[in-house]
Design a protein around this motif. Structure first.
Motif, PDB file in Angstrom:
ATOM      1  N   LEU A 176       0.835  -1.200   0.000  1.00  0.00           N
ATOM      2  CA  LEU A 176       0.000   0.000   0.000  1.00  0.00           C
ATOM      3  C   LEU A 176       0.871   1.251   0.000  1.00  0.00           C
ATOM      4  N   PRO A 177       0.464   2.296  -0.706  1.00  0.00           N
ATOM      5  CA  PRO A 177       1.241   3.555  -0.682  1.00  0.00           C
ATOM      6  C   PRO A 177       1.268   4.152   0.724  1.00  0.00           C
ATOM      7  N   ASP A 178       2.281   4.953   0.987  1.00  0.00           N
ATOM      8  CA  ASP A 178       2.421   5.559   2.311  1.00  0.00           C
ATOM      9  C   ASP A 178       1.293   6.535   2.634  1.00  0.00           C
ATOM     10  N   ASN A 179       0.693   7.104   1.609  1.00  0.00           N
ATOM     11  CA  ASN A 179      -0.358   8.105   1.824  1.00  0.00           C
ATOM     12  C   ASN A 179      -1.759   7.510   1.664  1.00  0.00           C
ATOM     13  N   THR A 180      -1.906   6.220   1.911  1.00  0.00           N
ATOM     14  CA  THR A 180      -3.211   5.575   1.722  1.00  0.00           C
ATOM     15  C   THR A 180      -4.266   6.171   2.639  1.00  0.00           C
ATOM     16  N   VAL A 181      -3.925   6.384   3.911  1.00  0.00           N
ATOM     17  CA  VAL A 181      -4.901   6.947   4.858  1.00  0.00           C
ATOM     18  C   VAL A 181      -5.309   8.350   4.430  1.00  0.00           C
ATOM     19  N   GLU A 182      -4.339   9.175   4.088  1.00  0.00           N
ATOM     20  CA  GLU A 182      -4.653  10.533   3.646  1.00  0.00           C
ATOM     21  C   GLU A 182      -5.510  10.518   2.381  1.00  0.00           C
ATOM     22  N   ARG A 183      -5.234   9.576   1.482  1.00  0.00           N
ATOM     23  CA  ARG A 183      -6.002   9.493   0.240  1.00  0.00           C
ATOM     24  C   ARG A 183      -7.453   9.104   0.520  1.00  0.00           C
ATOM     25  N   LEU A 184      -7.663   8.155   1.387  1.00  0.00           N
ATOM     26  CA  LEU A 184      -9.028   7.737   1.722  1.00  0.00           C
ATOM     27  C   LEU A 184      -9.807   8.879   2.363  1.00  0.00           C
ATOM     28  N   ILE A 185      -9.165   9.608   3.276  1.00  0.00           N
ATOM     29  CA  ILE A 185      -9.843  10.729   3.928  1.00  0.00           C
ATOM     30  C   ILE A 185     -10.136  11.837   2.927  1.00  0.00           C
ATOM     31  N   HIS A 186      -9.194  12.097   2.032  1.00  0.00           N
ATOM     32  CA  HIS A 186      -9.397  13.132   1.016  1.00  0.00           C
ATOM     33  C   HIS A 186     -10.568  12.771   0.085  1.00  0.00           C
ATOM     34  N   VAL A 187     -10.672  11.503  -0.275  1.00  0.00           N
ATOM     35  CA  VAL A 187     -11.778  11.075  -1.134  1.00  0.00           C
ATOM     36  C   VAL A 187     -13.113  11.282  -0.427  1.00  0.00           C
ATOM     37  N   MET A 188     -13.184  10.928   0.845  1.00  0.00           N
ATOM     38  CA  MET A 188     -14.437  11.113   1.591  1.00  0.00           C
ATOM     39  C   MET A 188     -14.781  12.588   1.732  1.00  0.00           C
ATOM     40  N   GLN A 189     -13.797  13.413   2.033  1.00  0.00           N
ATOM     41  CA  GLN A 189     -14.066  14.847   2.172  1.00  0.00           C
ATOM     42  C   GLN A 189     -14.512  15.472   0.849  1.00  0.00           C
ATOM     43  N   SER A 190     -13.989  14.976  -0.257  1.00  0.00           N
ATOM     44  CA  SER A 190     -14.290  15.573  -1.559  1.00  0.00           C
ATOM     45  C   SER A 190     -15.642  15.147  -2.105  1.00  0.00           C
ATOM     46  N   THR A 191     -16.063  13.932  -1.787  1.00  0.00           N
ATOM     47  CA  THR A 191     -17.287  13.392  -2.383  1.00  0.00           C
ATOM     48  C   THR A 191     -18.450  13.294  -1.407  1.00  0.00           C
ATOM     49  N   LEU A 192     -18.242  13.695  -0.166  1.00  0.00           N
ATOM     50  CA  LEU A 192     -19.285  13.505   0.840  1.00  0.00           C
ATOM     51  C   LEU A 192     -20.553  14.288   0.518  1.00  0.00           C
ATOM     52  N   LYS A 193     -20.394  15.502   0.003  1.00  0.00           N
ATOM     53  CA  LYS A 193     -21.553  16.342  -0.284  1.00  0.00           C
ATOM     54  C   LYS A 193     -22.074  16.168  -1.703  1.00  0.00           C
ATOM     55  N   MET A 194     -21.447  15.271  -2.462  1.00  0.00           N
ATOM     56  CA  MET A 194     -21.941  14.977  -3.807  1.00  0.00           C
ATOM     57  C   MET A 194     -23.108  13.999  -3.715  1.00  0.00           C
ATOM     58  N   LYS A 195     -24.157  14.252  -4.479  1.00  0.00           N
ATOM     59  CA  LYS A 195     -25.327  13.394  -4.457  1.00  0.00           C
ATOM     60  C   LYS A 195     -25.167  12.278  -5.475  1.00  0.00           C
ATOM     61  N   GLY A 196     -25.692  11.121  -5.132  1.00  0.00           N
ATOM     62  CA  GLY A 196     -25.626   9.989  -6.045  1.00  0.00           C
ATOM     63  C   GLY A 196     -25.280   8.710  -5.313  1.00  0.00           C
ATOM     64  N   ILE A 197     -25.758   7.603  -5.872  1.00  0.00           N
ATOM     65  CA  ILE A 197     -25.499   6.303  -5.248  1.00  0.00           C
ATOM     66  C   ILE A 197     -24.023   5.937  -5.348  1.00  0.00           C
ATOM     67  N   ARG A 198     -23.402   6.263  -6.476  1.00  0.00           N
ATOM     68  CA  ARG A 198     -21.992   5.898  -6.657  1.00  0.00           C
ATOM     69  C   ARG A 198     -21.095   6.511  -5.585  1.00  0.00           C
ATOM     70  N   THR A 199     -21.295   7.792  -5.311  1.00  0.00           N
ATOM     71  CA  THR A 199     -20.455   8.445  -4.295  1.00  0.00           C
ATOM     72  C   THR A 199     -20.758   7.901  -2.897  1.00  0.00           C
ATOM     73  N   SER A 200     -22.013   7.567  -2.636  1.00  0.00           N
ATOM     74  CA  SER A 200     -22.356   7.001  -1.321  1.00  0.00           C
ATOM     75  C   SER A 200     -21.662   5.659  -1.116  1.00  0.00           C
ATOM     76  N   VAL A 201     -21.698   4.831  -2.151  1.00  0.00           N
ATOM     77  CA  VAL A 201     -21.037   3.527  -2.061  1.00  0.00           C
ATOM     78  C   VAL A 201     -19.524   3.705  -1.901  1.00  0.00           C
ATOM     79  N   LEU A 202     -18.954   4.648  -2.633  1.00  0.00           N
ATOM     80  CA  LEU A 202     -17.518   4.903  -2.528  1.00  0.00           C
ATOM     81  C   LEU A 202     -17.135   5.329  -1.117  1.00  0.00           C
TER      82      LEU A 202
END
Length: 437
Positions: A160-186
């Motif tokens: 796993l890359p060293d920044n895996t935790v930061e990447r996961l948190i960044h993805v959640m912060q970026s897509t949390l307010k986006m509407k749609g089933i795909r983003t919710s599942v992600l």
């Protein structure tokens, strides 16, 4: 008379030669679609043909079958799918290829075979840098499945890359307010993968105290239980670190989150996580000023206590119902007081004490420490116990014919009340077995 020829029998070898195991899937069809998918080198802006896309999606669905997965592995599916993952830039092709591998990783028997492919295992985590929601969803699902198998988890954690935790948190912060089933599942997959990482990697956990702040920020915007639980468990795992606990006390929104979950949810596992966090924050030496933390939400301690009372009450009710059958009670009973007294006492006839019987003192009303406990037995048998003294001699009248003087051992306050049971033949000091209150 002419008629159409009869179909071949079902157990004919010619009819089963193209079948995959006991399924109705065709070996030739699966291999043909795999080769077609392997040869895809579409660019990002190119569109995949509808017929091809349908075939690839059917193969994706079929890969969840254990027999199909075994057949695909025997034909070198890892090598075949590595080619489009490296060469193609089309998001749909990447999504289908990753989805097939993720299905293989969900099956423990095929997860070992995929893990043994070192090139594929090393390349897949690099796709976390993708910006496509569909591709990211399948990558995270694949990695989450790989970390869930304890036999292969260490091999995947190492790449796993060293920044895996930061990447996961960044993805959640970026897509949390986006509407749609795909983003919710992600987001749900990201939250669960973060939980698995914290649970399996103690070294990573000890170096991730700074993630408390973004996790709390995400929790403030989350309403889904499927995301709340893994994120709260992340905080629970982080609470083992002193620095992380101090960071939690600095988060002004955390008490409100815990209060809302304890008030609204009925999920016992989620309630247990919240109560664990409250207990840690109130008792940890890392909490510099407990009262200052409570001031952020004055209702959190009261809510936690009420929740504990509700859990204890529910648990007590279940225990009492299990012990007494249909009897329902809100408090734990050390003995079964719901049973009626023996018929012999009600009829005024002597009852024989046995060593294997434990009967409670019925209808005992304990007053203040200086008051005398009064025992009232329905029927003709009545006993009045006066102020406790070392030894008291009294008479227990059962019936005019069976009346006989007996010696009572008067208990001290707060202990069970032993009542002597006389027999008509002789004066006896035999006591009925005591019940514990």
């Amino acid at each position: 008379m002419y008629r159409n020829p009869s179909p071949p029998p079902q157990d004919s070898d010619e009819g089963n030669v193209d079948r995959i195991g006991d399924t109705t899937y065709s070996k030739c069809w699966v291999l043909g679609v795999l080769v077609s998918l392997s040869s895809q080198t579409l660019a990002e802006d190119e569109v995949l043909g509808e017929d091809k896309e349908n075939e690839f999606c059917q193969l994706w669905d079929m890969s969840s079958d254990k027999q199909v997965a075994k057949f695909m592995l025997e034909k070198g599916v890892c090598d075949l799918l590595l080619a489009p993952l490296v060469r193609s830039r089309n998001f749909r092709v990447l999504e289908v290829s990753l989805g097939i591998i993720a299905n293989l990783m969900c099956n423990p028997s095929s997860a070992n075979s995929v893990t043994e492919h070192a090139v594929l295992r090393t390349y897949l985590p690099t796709l976390l840098k993708s910006d496509d929601v569909a591709v990211l969803t399948e990558v995270v699902r694949l990695l989450r499945a790989s970390l869930a198998h304890h036999r292969v988890a260490a091999s995947w954690t190492a790449v796993l890359p060293d920044n895996t935790v930061e990447r996961l948190i960044h993805v959640m912060q970026s897509t949390l307010k986006m509407k749609g089933i795909r983003t919710s599942v992600l987001n749900e997959h990201c939250a669960h993968m973060l939980e698995v990482l914290y649970f399996t990697d103690n070294k990573l956990l000890s170096n991730s105290s700074y993630t408390v702040f973004p996790i709390v920020e995400i929790l403030q915007d989350v309403r889904s239980v499927d995301m709340r639980e893994p994120l709260l468990r992340c905080l629970q795992y982080l609470s083992e670190d002193r620095t992380a606990v101090r960071n939690m006390t600095e988060c002004s929104g955390l008490p409100g989150i815990l209060h809302a979950v304890l008030t609204d949810t009925a999920d016992q596992s989620l309630i247990a996580v919240c109560l664990s966090l409250v207990c840690t924050l109130l008792t940890s030496s890392a909490t510099d000023d407990m009262f200052a933390w409570l001031e952020k939400d004055k209702n959190i301690s009261a809510t936690a206590i009420k929740t504990l009372q509700r859990i204890i009450l529910n648990h007590t009710t279940e225990v009492v119902e299990e012990r007494n059958g249909s009897v329902k009670s809100d408090i734990p009973l050390p003995v079964d007081e719901s049973k009626e007294l023996p018929d012999q006492l009600e009829a005024g006839t002597p009852a024989t004490a046995t060593s294997s019987t434990r009967a409670p003192c019925p209808n005992v009303n304990y007053g203040a420490p200086n008051d005398s406990p009064q025992v009232n037995v329905t029927g003709e048998a009545k006993v009045a116990i006066e102020t406790p003294t070392p030894t008291v001699t009294d008479k227990l009248t059962i019936s005019p014919e069976a009346a006989s003087p007996v010696q009572l051992v008067t208990p001290t306050y707060g202990t069970p009340c032993p009542v002597a049971t006389p027999t008509p033949q002789c004066n006896s000091n035999t006591n009925t077995p005591q019940s514990t209150f």
